[in-house]
Design an enzyme around this catalytic site. Structure first.
Site, PDB file in Angstrom:
ATOM      1  N   SER A  97       8.524  27.858  -3.278  1.00 39.10           N
ATOM      2  CA  SER A  97       8.537  28.906  -2.882  1.00 39.10           C
ATOM      3  C   SER A  97       9.617  29.530  -1.610  1.00 39.10           C
ATOM      4  O   SER A  97       8.994  30.808  -1.804  1.00 39.10           O
ATOM      5  CB  SER A  97       7.493  28.854  -2.116  1.00 39.10           C
ATOM      6  OG  SER A  97       5.936  29.567  -2.283  1.00 39.10           O
ATOM      7  N   LYS A 100      10.892  32.891  -2.546  1.00 39.54           N
ATOM      8  CA  LYS A 100      10.498  34.213  -2.134  1.00 39.54           C
ATOM      9  C   LYS A 100      11.026  34.584  -1.285  1.00 39.54           C
ATOM     10  O   LYS A 100      10.808  36.476  -1.370  1.00 39.54           O
ATOM     11  CB  LYS A 100       8.473  33.255  -1.654  1.00 39.54           C
ATOM     12  CG  LYS A 100       7.663  33.076  -2.910  1.00 39.54           C
ATOM     13  CD  LYS A 100       7.192  32.718  -2.189  1.00 39.54           C
ATOM     14  CE  LYS A 100       6.035  32.434  -4.024  1.00 39.54           C
ATOM     15  NZ  LYS A 100       5.005  31.302  -3.504  1.00 39.54           N
ATOM     16  N   TYR A 223      10.149  34.472 -12.266  1.00 36.86           N
ATOM     17  CA  TYR A 223       8.775  33.372 -10.868  1.00 36.86           C
ATOM     18  C   TYR A 223       9.132  32.078 -11.248  1.00 36.86           C
ATOM     19  O   TYR A 223       9.443  31.523 -10.305  1.00 36.86           O
ATOM     20  CB  TYR A 223       7.589  34.447 -10.510  1.00 36.86           C
ATOM     21  CG  TYR A 223       7.259  33.803  -9.957  1.00 36.86           C
ATOM     22  CD1 TYR A 223       7.433  33.888  -8.080  1.00 36.86           C
ATOM     23  CD2 TYR A 223       6.739  32.273  -9.941  1.00 36.86           C
ATOM     24  CE1 TYR A 223       6.995  32.394  -7.845  1.00 36.86           C
ATOM     25  CE2 TYR A 223       5.721  31.518  -8.991  1.00 36.86           C
ATOM     26  CZ  TYR A 223       5.849  32.181  -7.890  1.00 36.86           C
ATOM     27  OH  TYR A 223       4.622  31.183  -7.185  1.00 36.86           O
ATOM     28  N   TYR A 275       2.611  29.245   4.648  1.00 40.98           N
ATOM     29  CA  TYR A 275       0.763  29.759   4.363  1.00 40.98           C
ATOM     30  C   TYR A 275       0.528  29.951   4.728  1.00 40.98           C
ATOM     31  O   TYR A 275       0.160  30.998   6.436  1.00 40.98           O
ATOM     32  CB  TYR A 275       0.670  28.557   3.554  1.00 40.98           C
ATOM     33  CG  TYR A 275       1.323  28.265   2.195  1.00 40.98           C
ATOM     34  CD1 TYR A 275       1.806  28.676   1.085  1.00 40.98           C
ATOM     35  CD2 TYR A 275       2.162  26.308   2.781  1.00 40.98           C
ATOM     36  CE1 TYR A 275       3.226  28.101   0.393  1.00 40.98           C
ATOM     37  CE2 TYR A 275       3.309  26.145   1.542  1.00 40.98           C
ATOM     38  CZ  TYR A 275       3.861  27.218   0.184  1.00 40.98           C
ATOM     39  OH  TYR A 275       5.041  26.311  -0.336  1.00 40.98           O
ATOM     40  N   VAL A 293       6.670  23.780  -2.041  1.00 43.06           N
ATOM     41  CA  VAL A 293       5.556  22.748  -2.492  1.00 43.06           C
ATOM     42  C   VAL A 293       6.640  21.653  -2.779  1.00 43.06           C
ATOM     43  O   VAL A 293       5.885  20.776  -2.865  1.00 43.06           O
ATOM     44  CB  VAL A 293       4.378  22.796  -3.261  1.00 43.06           C
ATOM     45  CG1 VAL A 293       3.657  24.073  -2.855  1.00 43.06           C
ATOM     46  CG2 VAL A 293       5.300  22.957  -3.962  1.00 43.06           C
TER      47      VAL A 293
HETATM   48  N1  GLU Z   1       5.771  27.385  -8.245  1.00 44.83           N
HETATM   49  C1  GLU Z   1       5.193  27.565  -7.139  1.00 44.83           C
HETATM   50  C2  GLU Z   1       4.022  27.645  -7.979  1.00 44.83           C
HETATM   51  O1  GLU Z   1       4.120  28.342  -7.846  1.00 44.83           O
HETATM   52  C3  GLU Z   1       5.626  26.997  -5.911  1.00 44.83           C
HETATM   53  C4  GLU Z   1       4.610  27.376  -4.548  1.00 44.83           C
HETATM   54  C5  GLU Z   1       4.930  27.095  -3.406  1.00 44.83           C
HETATM   55  O2  GLU Z   1       6.202  26.424  -2.884  1.00 44.83           O
HETATM   56  O3  GLU Z   1       4.563  27.145  -2.331  1.00 44.83           O
HETATM   57  O4  GLU Z   1       3.241  27.159  -7.964  1.00 44.83           O
END
Ligand code: GLU
Length: 354
Positions: A97, A100, A223, A275, A293
């Site tokens: 994540s 992002k 993604y 988050y 994560v």
């Molecule tokens: N590739 C993970 C997902 O889409 C990223 C989640 C994350 O790191 O928050 O679930």
């Protein structure tokens, strides 16, 4: 105090030159403490939190379950390019994540402050990163680019007519942030691609609401690739330092994005980077950050540098537990909290302020 005015850089991108939000000057103040102080504090933080064994390694993406929970690395990179690392700071892991934040910056650079805000939004959902309910509660709007739905929409907005062109734009851009070519972890990519039914559902739902202008399955695939790029804590510290340095990579000296894009990216990281625990993070740390994560966290001290940690044991929201503790401690000991101020000394008796 260092003060840098870069107002004329607005002319670099016509999409921004018309946007009043991007015409302001940019000021950076302060710097990291002296070398010996930073490395001593890094050593202390690593030793203090290496014994914390709370939390669990993510396993909903099968290949992430194989991570060694004992790994722990910390890295700091100043805007002058000096860097400090301890522990497993060179261990490679998938960025997940954290990507992002950098996709947001690259797309924001391409299409501008106002367009990304209108297309995605900049408010926290208060719900998990893969929440379907968050989309339903908000009329199909992702609300912010740090959750999966928002990240999927950002990919549709990335320049390029084909999936290959969009992926090339993102991989090359993220590599410029790191200062070297970032490679795909094929195992992680294949593992997530085989199990990411929820992300495919989010993309389809976005499409049904009219918020997905590109093919939902191809978008989900891009993604998944961006989440599978391999980085280390050292890479993330450099990427964070680039955001701290008005968009210039402090090692390669390449301009990756405009200072106004750094400002906008740090704002969304501050409100939504950890988050549904983003408020707790900002209250304790006082700096923009983004976690993933796989166990990484990148943190940015604007004008000073980037800090990153790697430790795969996570809290229930998906944030590295040792990472949160270490960065909270370093933010305090290095004096980096952006909300902390000291009172101006009172004027001497008999002197007049202008
Ligand atoms: N590739 C993970 C997902 O889409 C990223 C989640 C994350 O790191 O928050 O679930």
């Amino acid at each position: 105090m260092v003060s840098r005015d870069s107002g004329d850089l607005d002319l670099l991108n016509p999409a921004r030159a018309t946007d009043p939000a991007d015409r302001t000057g940019f000021t950076s103040t302060g710097h990291l403490p002296a070398r010996g102080t930073v490395s001593g504090l890094l050593r202390d933080a690593h030793a203090t939190y290496a014994t914390l064994d709370d939390g669990t390694v993510a396993d909903y993406i099968p290949s992430l379950a194989a991570a060694d929970p004992s790994r722990f690395g910390i890295s700091v990179c100043g805007v002058d390019g000096t860097s400090f690392s301890i522990g497993d700071a060179q261990e490679a892991f998938s960025i997940q994540s954290i990507s992002k934040a950098f996709t947001f910056a690259l797309v924001c650079e391409a299409i501008g402050h106002t367009t990304v805000r209108e297309a995605v939004g900049v408010n926290n959902t208060g719900l998990p990163f893969d929440s379907v309910m968050a989309l339903e509660l908000n009329g199909g709007s992702p609300r912010n680019p740090m959750v999966n739905a928002g990240a999927l929409v950002m990919i549709t907005l990335a320049p390029g007519d084909s999936a290959a062109a969009k992926w090339q734009f993102l991989q090359e851009g993220m590599s410029r942030f790191a200062g070297h070519r970032l490679l795909l972890d094929v195992d992680v990519y294949e593992s997530e691609a085989a199990t990411n039914h929820r992300n495919r559902a989010l993309a389809a739902l976005l499409r049904s609401y009219g918020h997905m202008s590109y093919d939902p399955l191809l978008t989900t695939d891009i993604y998944t690739r961006q989440c599978s790029l391999l980085v280390s804590a050292m890479d993330l510290a450099v990427m964070g330092a680039t955001l701290a340095d008005g968009g210039v990579n402090p090692l390669t000296h390449e301009r990756v994005v405009h200072p106004s894009v750094c400002r906008d990216t740090l704002a969304v990281m501050a409100t939504s980077g950890l988050y549904q625990r983003s408020g707790d993070w900002l209250y304790e740390v006082g700096l923009p950050g983004k976690s993933g994560v796989s166990g990484g966290i990148v943190t940015v001290a604007p004008g000073k540098g980037g800090m990153a940690t790697y430790s795969p044991r996570l809290d229930p929201a998906g944030n590295s537990i040792r990472g949160q503790h270490a960065i909270r401690s370093l933010s305090r000991s290095l004096g980096l909290n952006v909300f902390a101020s000291a009172p101006e000394p009172a004027p001497a008796p008999g002197t007049q302020t202008p």
